[in-house]
Design a protein around this motif. Structure first.
Motif, mmCIF file in Angstrom:
data_model
loop_
_atom_site.group_PDB
_atom_site.id
_atom_site.type_symbol
_atom_site.label_atom_id
_atom_site.label_comp_id
_atom_site.label_asym_id
_atom_site.label_seq_id
_atom_site.Cartn_x
_atom_site.Cartn_y
_atom_site.Cartn_z
ATOM 1 N N PRO A 138 0.819 -1.219 0.000
ATOM 2 C CA PRO A 138 0.000 0.000 0.000
ATOM 3 C C PRO A 138 0.850 1.265 0.000
ATOM 4 C CG PRO A 138 -0.889 -1.616 1.541
ATOM 5 C CD PRO A 138 0.436 -2.145 1.086
ATOM 6 N N GLU A 139 1.995 1.222 0.683
ATOM 7 C CA GLU A 139 2.871 2.401 0.733
ATOM 8 C C GLU A 139 3.417 2.740 -0.651
ATOM 9 O OE1 GLU A 139 2.395 0.531 4.575
ATOM 10 O OE2 GLU A 139 3.140 -0.289 2.669
ATOM 11 N N GLU A 149 10.258 -10.408 -0.068
ATOM 12 C CA GLU A 149 10.612 -9.486 1.007
ATOM 13 C C GLU A 149 10.743 -8.058 0.493
ATOM 14 O OE1 GLU A 149 10.724 -10.185 4.177
ATOM 15 O OE2 GLU A 149 10.234 -12.291 3.806
ATOM 16 N N ALA A 150 11.296 -7.909 -0.711
ATOM 17 C CA ALA A 150 11.505 -6.577 -1.272
ATOM 18 C C ALA A 150 10.179 -5.889 -1.584
ATOM 19 C CB ALA A 150 12.364 -6.670 -2.529
ATOM 20 N N VAL A 151 9.218 -6.626 -2.125
ATOM 21 C CA VAL A 151 7.946 -6.005 -2.457
ATOM 22 C C VAL A 151 7.170 -5.648 -1.194
ATOM 23 C CG1 VAL A 151 6.505 -8.080 -2.679
ATOM 24 C CG2 VAL A 151 6.075 -6.121 -4.156
ATOM 25 N N VAL A 152 7.262 -6.467 -0.149
ATOM 26 C CA VAL A 152 6.629 -6.131 1.130
ATOM 27 C C VAL A 152 7.257 -4.867 1.707
ATOM 28 C CG1 VAL A 152 6.293 -6.871 3.522
ATOM 29 C CG2 VAL A 152 5.902 -8.484 1.658
ATOM 30 N N ALA A 153 8.567 -4.705 1.496
ATOM 31 C CA ALA A 153 9.281 -3.525 2.003
ATOM 32 C C ALA A 153 9.002 -2.267 1.189
ATOM 33 C CB ALA A 153 10.775 -3.799 2.017
ATOM 34 N N LEU A 158 2.653 -17.922 -2.043
ATOM 35 C CA LEU A 158 3.710 -17.203 -1.356
ATOM 36 C C LEU A 158 3.198 -15.911 -0.708
ATOM 37 C CD1 LEU A 158 6.823 -17.443 -0.943
ATOM 38 C CD2 LEU A 158 7.088 -16.050 -2.999
ATOM 39 N N VAL A 159 2.175 -15.276 -1.310
ATOM 40 C CA VAL A 159 1.762 -13.938 -0.865
ATOM 41 C C VAL A 159 0.357 -13.900 -0.274
ATOM 42 C CG1 VAL A 159 3.285 -12.833 -2.529
ATOM 43 C CG2 VAL A 159 0.916 -13.314 -3.177
ATOM 44 N N HIS A 160 -0.329 -15.040 -0.203
ATOM 45 C CA HIS A 160 -1.731 -15.005 0.204
ATOM 46 C C HIS A 160 -1.921 -14.423 1.603
ATOM 47 C CE1 HIS A 160 -1.792 -18.664 2.900
ATOM 48 N NE2 HIS A 160 -0.633 -18.810 2.308
ATOM 49 N N GLU A 161 -1.026 -14.729 2.535
ATOM 50 C CA GLU A 161 -1.174 -14.194 3.887
ATOM 51 C C GLU A 161 -0.940 -12.695 3.914
ATOM 52 O OE1 GLU A 161 1.294 -16.369 6.553
ATOM 53 O OE2 GLU A 161 0.071 -18.193 6.453
ATOM 54 N N ALA A 176 -3.656 -9.903 5.115
ATOM 55 C CA ALA A 176 -3.290 -8.991 6.204
ATOM 56 C C ALA A 176 -3.186 -7.541 5.751
ATOM 57 C CB ALA A 176 -1.958 -9.430 6.812
ATOM 58 N N GLY A 177 -3.314 -7.294 4.452
ATOM 59 C CA GLY A 177 -3.227 -5.932 3.950
ATOM 60 C C GLY A 177 -1.816 -5.434 3.717
#
Length: 325
Positions: free
Chosen positions: A169-170, A228-232, A243-246, A250-251
Protein backbone atom coordinates in the motif's frame (compact mmCIF):
# COMPACT_ATOMS: atom_id res chain seq x y z
CA UNK A 1 28.30 -62.37 0.65
CA UNK A 2 26.23 -61.93 -2.54
CA UNK A 3 26.67 -59.12 -5.01
CA UNK A 4 23.57 -57.21 -3.93
CA UNK A 5 24.84 -57.11 -0.35
CA UNK A 6 28.25 -55.86 -1.53
CA UNK A 7 26.51 -53.14 -3.52
CA UNK A 8 24.44 -52.15 -0.50
CA UNK A 9 27.50 -51.84 1.74
CA UNK A 10 29.32 -49.82 -0.91
CA UNK A 11 26.36 -47.45 -1.45
CA UNK A 12 25.97 -46.92 2.30
CA UNK A 13 29.68 -46.15 2.64
CA UNK A 14 29.45 -43.53 -0.10
CA UNK A 15 26.27 -41.92 1.24
CA UNK A 16 27.32 -42.03 4.90
CA UNK A 17 30.81 -40.72 4.07
CA UNK A 18 32.80 -43.23 6.11
CA UNK A 19 33.21 -46.94 6.80
CA UNK A 20 32.34 -46.47 10.47
CA UNK A 21 29.05 -44.69 9.71
CA UNK A 22 28.14 -47.34 7.13
CA UNK A 23 29.03 -50.03 9.64
CA UNK A 24 26.59 -48.58 12.19
CA UNK A 25 23.83 -48.47 9.57
CA UNK A 26 24.51 -52.03 8.40
CA UNK A 27 25.20 -53.37 11.92
CA UNK A 28 28.69 -54.49 10.94
CA UNK A 29 32.16 -53.64 12.17
CA UNK A 30 34.17 -50.98 10.28
CA UNK A 31 36.77 -53.64 9.46
CA UNK A 32 34.06 -55.85 7.93
CA UNK A 33 32.84 -52.96 5.74
CA UNK A 34 36.42 -52.31 4.62
CA UNK A 35 36.93 -55.98 3.84
CA UNK A 36 33.76 -56.29 1.76
CA UNK A 37 34.54 -53.16 -0.26
CA UNK A 38 38.12 -54.33 -0.85
CA UNK A 39 36.73 -57.69 -2.01
CA UNK A 40 34.33 -55.85 -4.35
CA UNK A 41 37.21 -53.82 -5.82
CA UNK A 42 39.30 -56.95 -6.29
CA UNK A 43 36.46 -58.70 -8.07
CA UNK A 44 35.86 -55.72 -10.36
CA UNK A 45 39.55 -55.07 -10.88
CA UNK A 46 39.12 -51.33 -10.22
CA UNK A 47 39.64 -48.86 -7.38
CA UNK A 48 36.23 -47.47 -6.42
CA UNK A 49 37.10 -45.33 -3.41
CA UNK A 50 40.02 -43.15 -2.44
CA UNK A 51 40.51 -43.49 1.31
CA UNK A 52 42.05 -40.95 3.70
CA UNK A 53 41.91 -40.74 7.47
CA UNK A 54 39.15 -38.13 7.25
CA UNK A 55 37.02 -38.90 4.22
CA UNK A 56 36.14 -41.12 1.32
CA UNK A 57 36.04 -39.90 -2.26
CA UNK A 58 34.83 -41.69 -5.37
CA UNK A 59 37.09 -42.46 -8.28
CA UNK A 60 35.70 -42.11 -11.80
CA UNK A 61 35.01 -45.84 -11.86
CA UNK A 62 33.52 -45.63 -8.37
CA UNK A 63 31.06 -42.90 -9.34
CA UNK A 64 29.88 -44.87 -12.36
CA UNK A 65 29.43 -47.99 -10.23
CA UNK A 66 27.69 -46.03 -7.44
CA UNK A 67 25.08 -44.51 -9.78
CA UNK A 68 24.21 -47.87 -11.28
CA UNK A 69 24.31 -49.73 -7.96
CA UNK A 70 21.93 -47.24 -6.37
CA UNK A 71 19.46 -47.73 -9.24
CA UNK A 72 19.72 -51.52 -8.99
CA UNK A 73 19.12 -51.49 -5.23
CA UNK A 74 16.06 -49.28 -5.72
CA UNK A 75 14.74 -51.73 -8.30
CA UNK A 76 15.31 -54.65 -5.92
CA UNK A 77 13.41 -52.78 -3.21
CA UNK A 78 10.57 -52.09 -5.64
CA UNK A 79 10.44 -55.75 -6.72
CA UNK A 80 10.13 -56.85 -3.10
CA UNK A 81 7.41 -54.29 -2.45
CA UNK A 82 5.41 -55.52 -5.43
CA UNK A 83 5.44 -59.07 -4.10
CA UNK A 84 5.16 -58.56 -0.35
CA UNK A 85 3.92 -55.02 0.29
CA UNK A 86 1.42 -54.24 -2.45
CA UNK A 87 -1.47 -54.12 0.00
CA UNK A 88 0.57 -53.55 3.16
CA UNK A 89 1.06 -50.40 5.19
CA UNK A 90 3.45 -47.85 3.62
CA UNK A 91 7.04 -48.27 4.74
CA UNK A 92 10.60 -47.60 3.63
CA UNK A 93 12.42 -44.51 2.39
CA UNK A 94 10.45 -42.11 0.21
CA UNK A 95 12.82 -40.06 -1.97
CA UNK A 96 11.25 -36.78 -3.13
CA UNK A 97 12.59 -34.06 -5.41
CA UNK A 98 10.59 -30.85 -5.16
CA UNK A 99 10.35 -27.23 -6.20
CA UNK A 100 12.04 -25.04 -3.59
CA UNK A 101 9.71 -22.25 -2.49
CA UNK A 102 6.40 -24.11 -2.77
CA UNK A 103 7.72 -27.09 -0.84
CA UNK A 104 9.23 -24.95 1.92
CA UNK A 105 6.01 -23.03 2.50
CA UNK A 106 3.27 -25.54 1.69
CA UNK A 107 4.63 -29.11 1.90
CA UNK A 108 7.27 -29.20 4.66
CA UNK A 109 4.76 -28.01 7.32
CA UNK A 110 2.59 -31.04 6.44
CA UNK A 111 5.34 -33.66 6.71
CA UNK A 112 5.07 -34.16 10.51
CA UNK A 113 1.42 -35.13 10.09
CA UNK A 114 2.25 -37.53 7.26
CA UNK A 115 5.04 -39.23 9.23
CA UNK A 116 2.83 -39.50 12.30
CA UNK A 117 0.20 -41.19 10.14
CA UNK A 118 2.77 -43.53 8.53
CA UNK A 119 5.51 -44.11 11.13
CA UNK A 120 7.30 -46.76 9.04
CA UNK A 121 8.06 -44.25 6.27
CA UNK A 122 11.24 -42.15 6.16
CA UNK A 123 11.44 -39.12 3.84
CA UNK A 124 14.52 -37.94 1.97
CA UNK A 125 13.68 -34.53 0.49
CA UNK A 126 15.78 -32.68 -2.09
CA UNK A 127 14.77 -29.12 -3.03
CA UNK A 128 15.67 -28.14 -6.57
CA UNK A 129 14.05 -25.91 -9.20
CA UNK A 130 15.90 -27.59 -12.07
CA UNK A 131 14.67 -30.50 -14.17
CA UNK A 132 15.48 -33.85 -12.55
CA UNK A 133 15.53 -37.27 -14.18
CA UNK A 134 13.53 -39.15 -11.56
CA UNK A 135 14.45 -42.64 -12.72
CA UNK A 136 18.18 -42.16 -13.21
CA UNK A 137 18.52 -40.01 -10.08
CA UNK A 138 16.70 -42.52 -7.91
CA UNK A 139 13.67 -40.45 -6.83
CA UNK A 140 10.26 -41.93 -6.10
CA UNK A 141 8.37 -38.77 -7.05
CA UNK A 142 8.73 -35.05 -7.69
CA UNK A 143 6.58 -32.02 -6.91
CA UNK A 144 6.46 -29.68 -9.89
CA UNK A 145 5.00 -26.25 -10.64
CA UNK A 146 4.92 -26.05 -14.40
CA UNK A 147 3.08 -26.67 -17.62
CA UNK A 148 3.24 -30.43 -18.08
CA UNK A 149 4.38 -32.01 -21.32
CA UNK A 150 3.98 -35.55 -22.63
CA UNK A 151 6.40 -38.16 -21.33
CA UNK A 152 6.50 -41.55 -19.68
CA UNK A 153 5.87 -39.98 -16.26
CA UNK A 154 2.52 -39.80 -14.51
CA UNK A 155 1.25 -36.50 -13.08
CA UNK A 156 -1.32 -36.19 -10.27
CA UNK A 157 -2.65 -32.63 -10.48
CA UNK A 158 -3.64 -30.83 -7.27
CA UNK A 159 -4.12 -27.14 -7.86
CA UNK A 160 -3.39 -24.29 -10.24
CA UNK A 161 -0.19 -22.34 -9.70
CA UNK A 162 -1.52 -18.81 -10.11
CA UNK A 163 0.75 -15.80 -10.02
CA UNK A 164 -0.46 -12.35 -9.06
CA UNK A 165 1.12 -8.91 -9.39
CA UNK A 166 1.36 -7.31 -5.95
CA UNK A 167 2.68 -4.13 -4.35
CA UNK A 168 2.60 -2.67 -0.87
CA UNK A 169 0.00 0.00 0.00
CA UNK A 170 2.87 2.40 0.73
CA UNK A 171 4.33 1.95 -2.74
CA UNK A 172 0.93 2.43 -4.39
CA UNK A 173 0.16 5.53 -2.37
CA UNK A 174 3.41 7.08 -3.57
CA UNK A 175 3.39 5.86 -7.18
CA UNK A 176 -0.24 5.28 -8.10
CA UNK A 177 -2.20 2.17 -9.07
CA UNK A 178 -1.78 0.64 -12.54
CA UNK A 179 -5.17 0.19 -14.23
CA UNK A 180 -3.98 -1.51 -17.45
CA UNK A 181 -0.92 -3.66 -18.28
CA UNK A 182 0.42 -0.72 -20.31
CA UNK A 183 0.59 1.35 -17.11
CA UNK A 184 3.38 -0.91 -15.81
CA UNK A 185 5.85 1.09 -17.92
CA UNK A 186 5.61 3.79 -15.25
CA UNK A 187 6.35 1.50 -12.33
CA UNK A 188 9.32 -0.17 -10.61
CA UNK A 189 8.86 -3.89 -11.42
CA UNK A 190 11.21 -6.20 -9.54
CA UNK A 191 13.36 -8.56 -11.59
CA UNK A 192 14.26 -12.25 -11.04
CA UNK A 193 17.84 -12.59 -12.29
CA UNK A 194 18.07 -16.38 -12.10
CA UNK A 195 15.39 -17.03 -14.74
CA UNK A 196 14.95 -14.39 -17.43
CA UNK A 197 11.77 -15.89 -18.85
CA UNK A 198 10.08 -15.29 -15.49
CA UNK A 199 10.38 -11.54 -16.13
CA UNK A 200 8.14 -11.69 -19.20
CA UNK A 201 4.67 -10.95 -17.83
CA UNK A 202 1.79 -11.97 -20.09
CA UNK A 203 -1.80 -10.63 -20.07
CA UNK A 204 -5.00 -11.43 -21.92
CA UNK A 205 -6.80 -8.14 -22.62
CA UNK A 206 -9.87 -7.18 -24.69
CA UNK A 207 -7.41 -5.84 -27.27
CA UNK A 208 -5.50 -9.13 -27.38
CA UNK A 209 -2.36 -10.57 -25.82
CA UNK A 210 0.02 -8.10 -24.13
CA UNK A 211 3.57 -8.85 -22.94
CA UNK A 212 5.60 -6.77 -20.51
CA UNK A 213 9.26 -7.11 -19.53
CA UNK A 214 9.75 -6.56 -15.79
CA UNK A 215 12.65 -4.27 -14.92
CA UNK A 216 13.36 -1.88 -12.12
CA UNK A 217 15.75 -0.77 -9.41
CA UNK A 218 16.02 -4.16 -7.68
CA UNK A 219 16.76 -7.68 -8.89
CA UNK A 220 17.50 -10.93 -7.06
CA UNK A 221 18.12 -14.56 -7.96
CA UNK A 222 15.57 -15.86 -5.45
CA UNK A 223 11.79 -15.53 -5.25
CA UNK A 224 11.85 -15.18 -1.46
CA UNK A 225 14.07 -12.11 -1.82
CA UNK A 226 11.61 -10.54 -4.27
CA UNK A 227 8.82 -11.27 -1.82
CA UNK A 228 10.61 -9.49 1.01
CA UNK A 229 11.51 -6.58 -1.27
CA UNK A 230 7.95 -6.00 -2.46
CA UNK A 231 6.63 -6.13 1.13
CA UNK A 232 9.28 -3.53 2.00
CA UNK A 233 7.89 -1.22 -0.68
CA UNK A 234 10.69 -1.38 -3.26
CA UNK A 235 8.30 -1.96 -6.15
CA UNK A 236 5.82 -4.47 -7.51
CA UNK A 237 6.42 -8.11 -8.40
CA UNK A 238 4.61 -11.06 -9.94
CA UNK A 239 4.61 -13.83 -7.32
CA UNK A 240 2.77 -17.06 -6.65
CA UNK A 241 -0.43 -16.84 -4.61
CA UNK A 242 0.83 -19.54 -2.23
CA UNK A 243 3.71 -17.20 -1.36
CA UNK A 244 1.76 -13.94 -0.86
CA UNK A 245 -1.73 -15.00 0.20
CA UNK A 246 -1.17 -14.19 3.89
CA UNK A 247 0.23 -10.77 3.01
CA UNK A 248 -2.84 -10.04 0.87
CA UNK A 249 -5.21 -11.08 3.66
CA UNK A 250 -3.29 -8.99 6.20
CA UNK A 251 -3.23 -5.93 3.95
CA UNK A 252 0.56 -5.89 3.60
CA UNK A 253 0.24 -6.42 -0.17
CA UNK A 254 -2.40 -5.39 -2.69
CA UNK A 255 -3.18 -7.55 -5.78
CA UNK A 256 -3.13 -5.62 -9.05
CA UNK A 257 -4.55 -6.07 -12.56
CA UNK A 258 -6.54 -9.08 -11.38
CA UNK A 259 -9.06 -8.76 -14.21
CA UNK A 260 -6.35 -9.81 -16.66
CA UNK A 261 -5.40 -13.50 -16.83
CA UNK A 262 -1.74 -14.18 -16.10
CA UNK A 263 0.36 -17.30 -16.66
CA UNK A 264 -1.17 -20.46 -15.19
CA UNK A 265 0.26 -23.94 -14.65
CA UNK A 266 -0.51 -27.01 -12.56
CA UNK A 267 0.94 -27.96 -9.19
CA UNK A 268 1.45 -31.71 -9.51
CA UNK A 269 3.06 -34.77 -8.04
CA UNK A 270 5.01 -36.54 -10.79
CA UNK A 271 6.23 -40.13 -10.60
CA UNK A 272 7.52 -42.84 -12.95
CA UNK A 273 4.97 -45.04 -14.64
CA UNK A 274 4.74 -48.33 -12.74
CA UNK A 275 2.21 -51.10 -12.96
CA UNK A 276 2.22 -51.45 -9.17
CA UNK A 277 2.60 -48.10 -7.42
CA UNK A 278 4.35 -48.65 -4.10
CA UNK A 279 2.27 -48.04 -0.95
CA UNK A 280 4.60 -45.26 0.29
CA UNK A 281 4.27 -43.28 -2.97
CA UNK A 282 0.52 -43.82 -3.19
CA UNK A 283 0.11 -42.73 0.44
CA UNK A 284 2.02 -39.49 -0.10
CA UNK A 285 0.29 -38.66 -3.39
CA UNK A 286 -3.12 -39.22 -1.78
CA UNK A 287 -2.09 -37.26 1.32
CA UNK A 288 -1.27 -34.17 -0.78
CA UNK A 289 -4.57 -34.54 -2.61
CA UNK A 290 -6.34 -34.51 0.74
CA UNK A 291 -4.59 -31.26 1.69
CA UNK A 292 -4.65 -29.36 -1.61
CA UNK A 293 -7.97 -30.30 -3.25
CA UNK A 294 -10.58 -29.24 -4.14
CA UNK A 295 -9.47 -25.79 -2.93
CA UNK A 296 -5.88 -25.36 -1.70
CA UNK A 297 -5.53 -23.51 1.62
CA UNK A 298 -3.73 -20.51 0.12
CA UNK A 299 -6.71 -19.81 -2.19
CA UNK A 300 -9.34 -19.64 0.54
CA UNK A 301 -10.77 -16.15 0.58
CA UNK A 302 -8.86 -15.07 -2.55
CA UNK A 303 -11.09 -16.46 -5.30
CA UNK A 304 -13.04 -13.25 -5.73
CA UNK A 305 -9.78 -11.41 -6.45
CA UNK A 306 -8.93 -13.14 -9.72
CA UNK A 307 -10.17 -15.34 -12.55
CA UNK A 308 -10.84 -19.03 -11.97
CA UNK A 309 -9.43 -20.01 -15.38
CA UNK A 310 -7.37 -23.21 -15.40
CA UNK A 311 -4.28 -24.10 -17.42
CA UNK A 312 -4.29 -26.37 -20.44
CA UNK A 313 -5.04 -29.93 -19.33
CA UNK A 314 -2.18 -32.36 -20.00
CA UNK A 315 -1.39 -35.60 -18.25
CA UNK A 316 2.35 -35.99 -17.88
CA UNK A 317 5.62 -34.18 -17.34
CA UNK A 318 8.74 -34.35 -19.50
CA UNK A 319 11.07 -31.37 -18.95
CA UNK A 320 9.07 -28.78 -17.00
CA UNK A 321 10.12 -25.21 -16.38
CA UNK A 322 10.22 -25.28 -12.60
CA UNK A 323 10.33 -21.65 -11.53
CA UNK A 324 8.30 -21.51 -8.33
CA UNK A 325 8.41 -17.90 -7.20
Amino acid sequence: MDRAAEMEIFVHAVEEGSFSAAARTMRLSPSAVSKYISRLEDRLGARLLMRTTRQLSLTEEGRAFYERARTILAEIEEAEEVVTQLYAAPRGTLRINASVAFTKYQVVPLIPEFLARYPDVRIELTLDDKFTDLVNDGYDLAIRLSALEDSSLIARKYAVNRRVIVASPEYLEKNGIPRRPQDLDNHDCLHLSSRESFNDWHFDTPEGHVSFRAQGSFSANDGDALHEAVVAGLGMARLAEYLVHEDIRAGRLTPLLTEYVHDLAWISAVYPHKRHLSPKVRAFVDFLAEKFTPVPPWELGLRDARSVRKPTDKTSDAKPATTSA
